[in-house]
Design a protein around this motif. Structure first.
Motif, PDB file in Angstrom:
ATOM      1  N   GLN A  35      -2.615  10.490   8.153  1.00  0.00           N
ATOM      2  CA  GLN A  35      -1.984   9.717   7.071  1.00  0.00           C
ATOM      3  C   GLN A  35      -0.468   9.858   7.250  1.00  0.00           C
ATOM      4  O   GLN A  35       0.084  10.945   7.121  1.00  0.00           O
ATOM      5  CB  GLN A  35      -2.435  10.239   5.709  1.00  0.00           C
ATOM      6  CG  GLN A  35      -3.945  10.295   5.518  1.00  0.00           C
ATOM      7  CD  GLN A  35      -4.621   8.959   5.775  1.00  0.00           C
ATOM      8  OE1 GLN A  35      -4.115   7.908   5.345  1.00  0.00           O
ATOM      9  NE2 GLN A  35      -5.744   8.980   6.468  1.00  0.00           N
ATOM     10  N   ARG A  37       3.646   8.499   6.733  1.00  0.00           N
ATOM     11  CA  ARG A  37       4.595   7.836   5.831  1.00  0.00           C
ATOM     12  C   ARG A  37       5.967   7.810   6.495  1.00  0.00           C
ATOM     13  O   ARG A  37       6.311   8.695   7.286  1.00  0.00           O
ATOM     14  CB  ARG A  37       4.677   8.568   4.491  1.00  0.00           C
ATOM     15  CG  ARG A  37       5.199   9.981   4.595  1.00  0.00           C
ATOM     16  CD  ARG A  37       5.472  10.645   3.261  1.00  0.00           C
ATOM     17  NE  ARG A  37       6.254  11.865   3.482  1.00  0.00           N
ATOM     18  CZ  ARG A  37       7.575  11.910   3.536  1.00  0.00           C
ATOM     19  NH1 ARG A  37       8.280  10.799   3.365  1.00  0.00           N
ATOM     20  NH2 ARG A  37       8.207  13.039   3.759  1.00  0.00           N
ATOM     21  N   PHE A  42       2.968   3.773   3.558  1.00  0.00           N
ATOM     22  CA  PHE A  42       1.981   4.693   4.121  1.00  0.00           C
ATOM     23  C   PHE A  42       1.010   3.911   4.990  1.00  0.00           C
ATOM     24  O   PHE A  42       0.635   2.782   4.664  1.00  0.00           O
ATOM     25  CB  PHE A  42       1.193   5.393   2.995  1.00  0.00           C
ATOM     26  CG  PHE A  42       2.012   6.350   2.177  1.00  0.00           C
ATOM     27  CD1 PHE A  42       1.885   7.722   2.356  1.00  0.00           C
ATOM     28  CD2 PHE A  42       2.917   5.883   1.228  1.00  0.00           C
ATOM     29  CE1 PHE A  42       2.641   8.613   1.596  1.00  0.00           C
ATOM     30  CE2 PHE A  42       3.673   6.753   0.464  1.00  0.00           C
ATOM     31  CZ  PHE A  42       3.534   8.129   0.653  1.00  0.00           C
ATOM     32  N   LYS A 124       2.508  10.033  -2.416  1.00  0.00           N
ATOM     33  CA  LYS A 124       2.232   8.600  -2.520  1.00  0.00           C
ATOM     34  C   LYS A 124       2.488   8.085  -3.933  1.00  0.00           C
ATOM     35  O   LYS A 124       3.036   6.993  -4.110  1.00  0.00           O
ATOM     36  CB  LYS A 124       0.791   8.319  -2.090  1.00  0.00           C
ATOM     37  CG  LYS A 124       0.464   6.837  -1.998  1.00  0.00           C
ATOM     38  CD  LYS A 124      -0.935   6.586  -1.456  1.00  0.00           C
ATOM     39  CE  LYS A 124      -0.996   6.782   0.040  1.00  0.00           C
ATOM     40  NZ  LYS A 124      -2.286   6.309   0.604  1.00  0.00           N
ATOM     41  N   HIS A 127       6.265   8.060  -4.641  1.00  0.00           N
ATOM     42  CA  HIS A 127       6.827   6.976  -3.838  1.00  0.00           C
ATOM     43  C   HIS A 127       6.609   5.641  -4.528  1.00  0.00           C
ATOM     44  O   HIS A 127       7.524   4.809  -4.631  1.00  0.00           O
ATOM     45  CB  HIS A 127       6.173   6.979  -2.452  1.00  0.00           C
ATOM     46  CG  HIS A 127       6.652   5.871  -1.552  1.00  0.00           C
ATOM     47  ND1 HIS A 127       6.059   4.619  -1.536  1.00  0.00           N
ATOM     48  CD2 HIS A 127       7.653   5.825  -0.636  1.00  0.00           C
ATOM     49  CE1 HIS A 127       6.667   3.862  -0.657  1.00  0.00           C
ATOM     50  NE2 HIS A 127       7.646   4.565  -0.104  1.00  0.00           N
ATOM     51  N   GLU A 256       1.849  -0.897  -4.907  1.00  0.00           N
ATOM     52  CA  GLU A 256       2.270   0.314  -5.615  1.00  0.00           C
ATOM     53  C   GLU A 256       1.559   0.436  -6.970  1.00  0.00           C
ATOM     54  O   GLU A 256       1.150   1.530  -7.369  1.00  0.00           O
ATOM     55  CB  GLU A 256       3.785   0.299  -5.823  1.00  0.00           C
ATOM     56  CG  GLU A 256       4.593   0.581  -4.562  1.00  0.00           C
ATOM     57  CD  GLU A 256       4.649  -0.589  -3.594  1.00  0.00           C
ATOM     58  OE1 GLU A 256       4.944  -0.387  -2.403  1.00  0.00           O
ATOM     59  OE2 GLU A 256       4.395  -1.733  -4.029  1.00  0.00           O
ATOM     60  N   THR A 259      -1.838   1.629  -6.306  1.00  0.00           N
ATOM     61  CA  THR A 259      -1.784   3.053  -5.969  1.00  0.00           C
ATOM     62  C   THR A 259      -1.748   3.900  -7.234  1.00  0.00           C
ATOM     63  O   THR A 259      -2.364   4.969  -7.306  1.00  0.00           O
ATOM     64  CB  THR A 259      -0.540   3.353  -5.107  1.00  0.00           C
ATOM     65  OG1 THR A 259      -0.668   2.673  -3.848  1.00  0.00           O
ATOM     66  CG2 THR A 259      -0.375   4.842  -4.853  1.00  0.00           C
TER      67      THR A 259
END
Length: 430
Positions: A35, A37, A42, A124, A127, A256, A259
């Motif tokens: 994973q 970034r 990501f 995440k 972010h 986002e 997420t």
């Protein structure tokens, strides 16, 4: 070719290189899943043992969390990924190895995460919140620039306070008293008399000893002021602005928001016009809801605002507050001397006030009288009185708190996550 994760959709079936950090990893026999970034987003890197040299696969299995890397691989569409793409890794170059990274994939307490805010920002979720914050800022400039507003920067060090000095940070300005600004409004009024329609975006400070999920000591405000704007003009601009912000985030930050697990349907409904409730009716409504503690003349607390907001599916204006509980500069209602032409905009879902605004007093004698009533020194505010002395006009403005707005739009419970490095009652680190 070196690219960023955000622009990787332009390079499907092409080999690219990204500079990145390892956020997490897992391996399954002959495949390692990295994973990755890079600050723009990501992406998952897939390392297949039979398709890379032995040293590359060994590095993929042993590289530690938050080590920095150059990853070279083939861009592929991946419909299972929220991002929509993945990298089939061909090569890995270790830039800097990370040891004992303190924020592991397990759960951590809030104080621990706040002590490591400088690292927590890499996650995440954090972010995603920062990307939405940035989009709100971008959309703010776009909205006001497209409507002919001019950006003005008011001072942060001031010799007076628009709402009194009890909650201000005091400092010495050589041999004078000064305060960190709690609002740029008074200066923005002067700018509006020179430039017509103006807005500011900058930090403000409140020495308020509050520990609620809605409060910060240092936060950012967007403060427009408009010459020749009535109270009604002001409300219309506010609802257009907030609608614009929400729709811009929906358009440009859907990944986002997903997420963050945000319910998009609640945001899709945010369209002007917004409902309004007069302060008088708000008091009656609260009494009907069992809030017997509130009486006419009291300001609303968080439970009161939430009860009112829960009756609507979009932000709601509470208008015409009592003059006695509002700052000195607000224009009285011409039909009622005991209330002023002001409004608080309350966000849905319990996020409270995100905007406070009003028509400003434009009559010289009335403003001078209000300064006397509030026991404010006339010499300190002489420049502010001058605005009513030389060509005064009706004018209005408002202030939107950025962090509360970010919290509402992202569905974040506490404002401490909506600013990169929050300043709280007991926190000045990091």
């Amino acid at each position: 070719m070196k690219v960023t994760i955000r622009e990787i959709n332009k390079y499907v079936d092409q080999e690219v290189t990204i500079g990145c950090w390892l956020a997490n990893k897992r391996s399954s026999g002959k495949i390692a899943f990295l994973q990755l970034r890079d600050g723009t987003g990501f992406i998952q890197g897939v390392v297949v043992k039979n398709e890379v040299p032995d040293d590359v696969f060994q590095l993929a299995k042993t590289v530690t969390q938050e080590s920095s890397l150059y990853i070279t691989g083939m861009v592929r569409i991946d419909e299972r990924s929220p991002f929509g793409y993945e990298l089939l890794v061909k090569d890995i170059e270790l830039i800097s190895e990370s040891h004992d990274y303190p924020i592991t994939p397990k759960a951590h307490g809030t104080e621990f995460l706040m002590d490591h805010r400088h690292l927590w920002l890499r996650s995440k979720r954090q972010h995603a919140i920062m990307v939405v914050r940035n989009e709100i800022i971008r959309a703010t400039y776009e909205f006001f620039n497209d409507r002919g507003f001019i950006k003005v920067d008011p001072p942060i060090l001031t010799g007076s306070a628009p709402e009194g000095t009890t909650e201000l940070f005091h400092t010495k300005y050589f041999d004078e008293d000064a305060y960190l600004s709690q609002s740029g409004q008074l200066y923005m009024e002067a700018a509006a008399m020179a430039l017509g329609k103006v807005f500011s975006f900058g930090p403000t400070f409140r020495a308020e000893k509050s520990k609620t999920r809605r409060h910060l000591i240092e936060f950012w405000m967007i403060e427009p002021e408009m010459a020749f704007y009535t109270f009604e003009d002001n409300l219309k601009l506010q609802e257009e602005y907030v609608s614009y912000l929400v729709q811009s985030v929906l358009k440009n930050c859907k990944l986002e928001l997903n997420t963050l697990g945000r319910d998009l349907s609640k945001l899709e409904n945010i369209q002007a016009p917004f409902p309004r409730i007069h302060y008088d009716d708000a008091i009656k409504f609260l009494h009907e809801k069992g809030f017997d503690d509130i009486k006419w003349g009291d300001d609303f607390g968080a439970p009161h605002e939430t009860a009112i907001a829960n009756s609507f599916d979009r932000p709601v204006f509470i208008t015409h507050f009592p003059k006695a509980i509002k700052p000195f500069y607000m224009e009285p209602d011409p039909d009622r001397e005991d209330v002023v032409l002001c409004a608080d905009l309350i966000a849905p879902e319990g996020y409270g006030e995100i905007i406070g605004g009003s028509e400003r007093i434009h009559d010289y004698e009335l403003l001078k009288h209000r300064l006397d009533e509030y026991h404010l020194p006339l010499d300190t505010y002489q420049w502010y009185l001058d605005l009513r002395k030389y060509g005064s006009v009706p004018h209005s403005g408002f202030g939107l708190g950025l962090e509360r707005t970010v919290a509402w739009i992202t569905g974040t419970e506490h404002v401490r996550e909506t600013i990169p490095f929050p300043r709280l009652l007991n926190r000045l680190y990091p």
